[in-house]
Motif scaffolding. Structure first.
Motif, PDB file in Angstrom:
ATOM      1  N   GLU A 180      43.101 -31.079 -16.915  1.00 43.14           N
ATOM      2  CA  GLU A 180      43.382 -30.640 -17.648  1.00 43.14           C
ATOM      3  C   GLU A 180      42.473 -30.754 -19.272  1.00 43.14           C
ATOM      4  OE1 GLU A 180      47.674 -30.686 -18.572  1.00 43.14           O
ATOM      5  OE2 GLU A 180      47.880 -28.439 -17.629  1.00 43.14           O
ATOM      6  N   LYS A 181      42.077 -31.874 -19.318  1.00 43.23           N
ATOM      7  CA  LYS A 181      41.012 -32.725 -20.855  1.00 43.23           C
ATOM      8  C   LYS A 181      39.770 -32.715 -19.941  1.00 43.23           C
ATOM      9  CE  LYS A 181      45.146 -35.901 -21.795  1.00 43.23           C
ATOM     10  NZ  LYS A 181      45.636 -36.716 -21.758  1.00 43.23           N
ATOM     11  N   LEU A 182      39.663 -31.926 -19.032  1.00 45.93           N
ATOM     12  CA  LEU A 182      38.106 -31.738 -18.560  1.00 45.93           C
ATOM     13  C   LEU A 182      37.799 -33.453 -18.382  1.00 45.93           C
ATOM     14  CD1 LEU A 182      36.650 -28.818 -21.157  1.00 45.93           C
ATOM     15  CD2 LEU A 182      38.130 -28.739 -18.869  1.00 45.93           C
ATOM     16  N   GLN A 183      38.066 -34.185 -17.655  1.00 44.71           N
ATOM     17  CA  GLN A 183      37.939 -35.568 -17.528  1.00 44.71           C
ATOM     18  C   GLN A 183      38.072 -35.591 -16.024  1.00 44.71           C
ATOM     19  OE1 GLN A 183      41.290 -37.475 -18.997  1.00 44.71           O
ATOM     20  NE2 GLN A 183      39.566 -39.241 -20.054  1.00 44.71           N
ATOM     21  N   THR A 184      35.973 -36.077 -15.222  1.00 48.42           N
ATOM     22  CA  THR A 184      36.426 -35.587 -13.745  1.00 48.42           C
ATOM     23  C   THR A 184      36.751 -37.145 -13.772  1.00 48.42           C
ATOM     24  OG1 THR A 184      34.251 -37.958 -14.285  1.00 48.42           O
ATOM     25  CG2 THR A 184      34.329 -35.520 -14.241  1.00 48.42           C
ATOM     26  N   THR A 185      37.199 -37.579 -12.423  1.00 43.61           N
ATOM     27  CA  THR A 185      38.061 -39.605 -11.406  1.00 43.61           C
ATOM     28  C   THR A 185      37.553 -39.545 -12.228  1.00 43.61           C
ATOM     29  OG1 THR A 185      36.332 -38.581  -9.778  1.00 43.61           O
ATOM     30  CG2 THR A 185      38.504 -37.576  -9.555  1.00 43.61           C
ATOM     31  N   ASN A 186      36.202 -40.148 -13.064  1.00 40.54           N
ATOM     32  CA  ASN A 186      35.992 -40.767 -14.152  1.00 40.54           C
ATOM     33  C   ASN A 186      36.328 -40.340 -15.367  1.00 40.54           C
ATOM     34  OD1 ASN A 186      34.233 -43.105 -15.563  1.00 40.54           O
ATOM     35  ND2 ASN A 186      32.806 -43.471 -13.975  1.00 40.54           N
ATOM     36  N   HIS A 187      37.103 -41.436 -15.751  1.00 32.41           N
ATOM     37  CA  HIS A 187      37.697 -41.334 -17.252  1.00 32.41           C
ATOM     38  C   HIS A 187      36.837 -40.919 -18.242  1.00 32.41           C
ATOM     39  CE1 HIS A 187      37.859 -45.270 -17.560  1.00 32.41           C
ATOM     40  NE2 HIS A 187      38.336 -45.301 -18.860  1.00 32.41           N
ATOM     41  N   ARG A 188      35.838 -42.007 -18.081  1.00 29.86           N
ATOM     42  CA  ARG A 188      34.421 -41.843 -19.628  1.00 29.86           C
ATOM     43  C   ARG A 188      33.408 -41.099 -19.384  1.00 29.86           C
ATOM     44  NH1 ARG A 188      31.119 -47.369 -18.814  1.00 29.86           N
ATOM     45  NH2 ARG A 188      30.151 -45.831 -20.588  1.00 29.86           N
ATOM     46  N   ILE A 189      33.715 -39.754 -18.029  1.00 27.89           N
ATOM     47  CA  ILE A 189      32.585 -38.435 -17.490  1.00 27.89           C
ATOM     48  C   ILE A 189      34.148 -37.678 -17.833  1.00 27.89           C
ATOM     49  CG2 ILE A 189      31.148 -37.605 -15.684  1.00 27.89           C
ATOM     50  CD1 ILE A 189      30.303 -39.950 -15.115  1.00 27.89           C
ATOM     51  N   TYR A 190      32.700 -36.809 -18.142  1.00 26.86           N
ATOM     52  CA  TYR A 190      33.351 -34.850 -18.441  1.00 26.86           C
ATOM     53  C   TYR A 190      32.656 -33.975 -18.459  1.00 26.86           C
ATOM     54  CZ  TYR A 190      36.518 -37.433 -22.224  1.00 26.86           C
ATOM     55  OH  TYR A 190      37.992 -38.160 -22.701  1.00 26.86           O
ATOM     56  N   ALA A 191      33.176 -32.809 -18.166  1.00 25.69           N
ATOM     57  CA  ALA A 191      31.952 -31.943 -17.266  1.00 25.69           C
ATOM     58  C   ALA A 191      32.945 -30.360 -18.142  1.00 25.69           C
ATOM     59  CB  ALA A 191      32.438 -31.792 -16.108  1.00 25.69           C
ATOM     60  N   CYS A 192      31.922 -28.979 -18.284  1.00 31.39           N
ATOM     61  CA  CYS A 192      32.347 -28.046 -19.009  1.00 31.39           C
ATOM     62  C   CYS A 192      31.649 -26.762 -18.275  1.00 31.39           C
ATOM     63  CB  CYS A 192      32.548 -28.112 -20.057  1.00 31.39           C
ATOM     64  SG  CYS A 192      30.407 -28.058 -20.882  1.00 31.39           S
ATOM     65  N   GLY A 193      31.858 -25.572 -18.280  1.00 29.58           N
ATOM     66  CA  GLY A 193      30.671 -24.235 -17.458  1.00 29.58           C
ATOM     67  C   GLY A 193      31.032 -24.263 -16.149  1.00 29.58           C
ATOM     68  N   ASP A 194      29.731 -23.687 -15.717  1.00 35.52           N
ATOM     69  CA  ASP A 194      29.138 -23.905 -14.257  1.00 35.52           C
ATOM     70  C   ASP A 194      29.861 -24.900 -13.383  1.00 35.52           C
ATOM     71  OD1 ASP A 194      28.776 -20.786 -15.656  1.00 35.52           O
ATOM     72  OD2 ASP A 194      27.028 -21.550 -14.955  1.00 35.52           O
ATOM     73  N   VAL A 195      29.778 -26.215 -13.708  1.00 38.60           N
ATOM     74  CA  VAL A 195      29.896 -27.085 -12.652  1.00 38.60           C
ATOM     75  C   VAL A 195      31.397 -26.967 -12.191  1.00 38.60           C
ATOM     76  CG1 VAL A 195      27.932 -28.425 -12.824  1.00 38.60           C
ATOM     77  CG2 VAL A 195      30.308 -28.285 -14.536  1.00 38.60           C
ATOM     78  N   ILE A 196      32.435 -27.141 -13.105  1.00 37.63           N
ATOM     79  CA  ILE A 196      33.742 -26.915 -12.621  1.00 37.63           C
ATOM     80  C   ILE A 196      34.117 -25.426 -11.797  1.00 37.63           C
ATOM     81  CG2 ILE A 196      34.286 -28.499 -14.133  1.00 37.63           C
ATOM     82  CD1 ILE A 196      35.123 -26.075 -15.940  1.00 37.63           C
ATOM     83  N   GLY A 197      33.179 -24.465 -11.813  1.00 37.06           N
ATOM     84  CA  GLY A 197      33.748 -23.379 -11.263  1.00 37.06           C
ATOM     85  C   GLY A 197      33.569 -22.092 -11.903  1.00 37.06           C
ATOM     86  N   GLY A 198      34.737 -21.037 -11.266  1.00 34.69           N
ATOM     87  CA  GLY A 198      34.709 -20.175 -12.274  1.00 34.69           C
ATOM     88  C   GLY A 198      33.917 -19.135 -12.280  1.00 34.69           C
ATOM     89  N   TYR A 199      34.221 -18.052 -12.811  1.00 33.47           N
ATOM     90  CA  TYR A 199      32.900 -16.789 -12.595  1.00 33.47           C
ATOM     91  C   TYR A 199      31.565 -17.413 -14.087  1.00 33.47           C
ATOM     92  CZ  TYR A 199      35.088 -13.353 -10.243  1.00 33.47           C
ATOM     93  OH  TYR A 199      35.671 -12.305  -9.305  1.00 33.47           O
ATOM     94  N   GLU A 200      30.774 -16.910 -14.201  1.00 29.81           N
ATOM     95  CA  GLU A 200      29.544 -17.731 -14.790  1.00 29.81           C
ATOM     96  C   GLU A 200      29.782 -17.269 -16.672  1.00 29.81           C
ATOM     97  OE1 GLU A 200      24.244 -18.077 -15.387  1.00 29.81           O
ATOM     98  OE2 GLU A 200      25.816 -16.373 -13.681  1.00 29.81           O
ATOM     99  N   PHE A 201      30.985 -17.085 -17.106  1.00 32.10           N
ATOM    100  CA  PHE A 201      30.887 -16.132 -18.697  1.00 32.10           C
ATOM    101  C   PHE A 201      30.712 -17.520 -20.041  1.00 32.10           C
ATOM    102  CE2 PHE A 201      34.342 -13.664 -16.717  1.00 32.10           C
ATOM    103  CZ  PHE A 201      33.712 -12.586 -16.361  1.00 32.10           C
ATOM    104  N   PRO A 202      29.757 -17.150 -20.322  1.00 27.61           N
ATOM    105  CA  PRO A 202      29.572 -18.042 -21.663  1.00 27.61           C
ATOM    106  C   PRO A 202      30.713 -18.996 -23.026  1.00 27.61           C
ATOM    107  CG  PRO A 202      28.500 -15.971 -22.475  1.00 27.61           C
ATOM    108  CD  PRO A 202      28.948 -16.297 -20.882  1.00 27.61           C
ATOM    109  N   GLU A 203      31.086 -17.876 -22.611  1.00 31.32           N
ATOM    110  CA  GLU A 203      33.055 -17.822 -24.258  1.00 31.32           C
ATOM    111  C   GLU A 203      33.783 -18.517 -23.110  1.00 31.32           C
ATOM    112  OE1 GLU A 203      33.474 -13.940 -21.343  1.00 31.32           O
ATOM    113  OE2 GLU A 203      31.776 -14.637 -22.372  1.00 31.32           O
ATOM    114  N   LEU A 204      33.838 -19.353 -21.763  1.00 30.70           N
ATOM    115  CA  LEU A 204      34.412 -20.010 -21.331  1.00 30.70           C
ATOM    116  C   LEU A 204      33.774 -21.513 -21.467  1.00 30.70           C
ATOM    117  CD1 LEU A 204      36.098 -18.114 -18.378  1.00 30.70           C
ATOM    118  CD2 LEU A 204      36.833 -18.414 -20.475  1.00 30.70           C
ATOM    119  N   ALA A 205      32.818 -21.412 -21.293  1.00 28.88           N
ATOM    120  CA  ALA A 205      32.127 -22.808 -21.045  1.00 28.88           C
ATOM    121  C   ALA A 205      31.926 -22.864 -22.555  1.00 28.88           C
ATOM    122  CB  ALA A 205      30.383 -22.127 -20.393  1.00 28.88           C
TER     123      ALA A 205
END
Length: 484
Positions: A295-320
């Motif tokens: 929920e904090k957008l951390q990957t399984t490596n707590h120092r690496i975060y992710a946002c946008g299309d790489v975490i799935g879902g529709y391609e919406f810039p407002e969400l990214a």
């Protein structure tokens, strides 16, 4: 050469550039690594505006676009100077893109690195690119996505287009006349409507019973009716099983129908750009179509975060962009913020526009129970602004609890992209539905649809209370007479 940063952003999307600018506001030392940024969204929006103008005015000398109306059952004549239309779209895209260009980023202190890199297996986590070793206190993956290609017999052997390369084809002086679009994502709906309004013939093939599975059913039905009225032929609950090239023509087998077309656009979904990043070295886990994040957008490596299309879902810039803001704050400071999509609106650039925020009616009923949910609906034809602008096609639907808490909204109609922001703000600030009902909107304006829809809450609540009172009176009358 080893260089240390507060955050290293692995970009390739507009969200990556947005995140880099956001990080500079906190005086962070930022590196942005990217190869190529996908600007397809901007082109879709610009071309969609041209299509809407062509529909309303028929002859757009300013853009060099000339369309003629024809019966949808016959081949539609077309005389469109696509070069001028595409030049307009390119001008809009370049102007918008300039706001986050490498030059602007560099001026703000971002170290922009063009190249393809990967994580290194070492005692200290690092990202290698162009013979440079970038070490960050934290990292953000915003590498975007590319079209996912379904397994259809003969598709790979036949030329086809995707959402990433359609714009190169549209730059041709003579675009294809007959199109088949495979897939029911928001982008395929936008492109289908744009193409028919510019004179092409389009068949949209989707596997679901209706356009999109995540929007209100009546909204989906009204949007589908509008597309069909424009000339888009929609085949629902249909699967493409085969694609062939016969005598220089393209053929597809869709259900029990064999269709001859000039061009095929595949728009079934997106696949994250992750393969070249050597995620295993960073101990980052992923699925075939998305990264695994908390929920904090951390990957399984707590120092690496992710946002946008790489975490799935529709391609919406407002969400990214929303995810980018959360990820940047968590990465640079303490990871305390959690994503909450409840108040984040999204929309489809159709005509009329469609926008939605929060829970749907079905989701709300499942979460709170049917008895606690009130559904308020009002149609555009009842407001003066819609009548004056001749834009009466539309509906506003609000999902609220009996206590007045707003849980969600869906709007199809003129200015819905602007109206949904007002509702999203009300939800985020926990404004009661009765306060929206007291909104004194400028007359005439499309904002009246929100006030008029919200005013139905007190009426429905009163009716439901009277119904409950009648039931209780009947129950106690039965009890009294039963003893007799």
């Amino acid at each position: 050469m080893t260089i240390d940063y507060d955050i290293v952003i692995v970009g390739g999307s507009l969200a990556g550039r947005y995140a880099a600018l956001a990080a500079t506001q906190y005086r962070a030392k930022v590196a942005l690594v990217e190869t190529r940024v996908n600007t397809g969204l901007i082109y879709r929006q610009a071309m969609g505006e041209i299509g809407n103008l062509a529909q309303h005015f028929g002859d757009l000398v300013g853009f060099g676009v000339h369309t003629t109306q024809a019966d949808t059952a016959q081949k539609c004549p077309i005389s469109v100077e696509w070069q001028q239309a595409m030049l307009y779209a390119q001008g809009v895209a370049s102007t918008i893109q300039e706001q986050t260009s490498p030059a602007v980023l560099a001026a703000q202190g971002v170290d922009v690195i063009v190249g393809r890199g990967e994580f290194q297996s070492s005692r200290r986590l690092a990202f290698a690119v162009n013979q440079r070793l970038l070490r960050g206190r934290t990292y953000l993956l915003a590498s975007g996505s590319r079209p996912a290609i379904p397994k259809i017999e003969g598709l790979q052997a036949t030329d086809y287009l995707t959402l990433s390369n359609i714009w190169q084809t549209l730059q041709k002086s003579t675009p294809p006349q007959d199109w088949v679009i495979i897939g029911g994502v928001p982008q395929s709906i936008e492109i289908a409507q744009t193409l028919v309004r510019l004179g092409c013939r389009v068949i949209l093939i989707i596997k679901y019973p209706y356009l999109l599975p995540h929007i209100e059913p009546e909204i989906s039905q009204l949007l589908q009716a509008q597309l069909e009225a424009d000339g888009v032929r929609i085949l629902t609950e249909t699967v493409v099983t085969q694609v062939r090239r016969i005598d220089g023509k393209k053929w597809i087998q869709a259900g029990d129908k064999a269709i001859e077309v000039d061009e095929i656009l595949v728009a079934t979904g997106q696949q994250p750009n992750l393969e070249t990043l050597n995620l295993a070295a960073a101990k980052v886990k992923s699925y075939p179509n998305r990264l695994l994040v908390n929920e904090k957008l951390q990957t399984t490596n707590h120092r690496i975060y992710a946002c946008g299309d790489v975490i799935g879902g529709y391609e919406f810039p407002e969400l990214a962009n929303y995810e980018a803001r959360i990820a940047i704050k968590n990465a640079l400071f303490l990871p305390r913020l959690k994503v909450n999509y409840q108040h984040i609106p999204w929309g489809i650039f159709s005509e009329p526009n469609m926008a939605q925020v929060g829970l749907t009616q079905l989701q709300a009923q499942r979460q709170f129970g049917r008895k606690d949910i009130l559904v308020l609906k009002h149609y555009y034809k009842s407001i003066a602004a819609a009548q004056l602008a001749n834009k009466t096609t539309g509906i506003c639907k609000l999902i609220v609890r009996r206590n007045g808490e707003i849980l969600g909204a869906a709007i199809l109609g003129a200015e819905s992209r602007e109206l949904i922001n007002l509702i999203a703000l009300a939800m985020s600030q926990k404004i009661n539905i009765k306060n929206l009902g007291n909104l004194s909107a400028i007359y005439p304006s499309f904002s009246e649809i929100i006030a008029q829809t919200a005013q139905l809450w007190s009426e429905q609540k009163l009716n439901s209370n009277l119904a409950l009172q009648d039931w209780l009176e009947g129950f106690f009358y039965f009890r009294r007479n039963w003893n007799l």
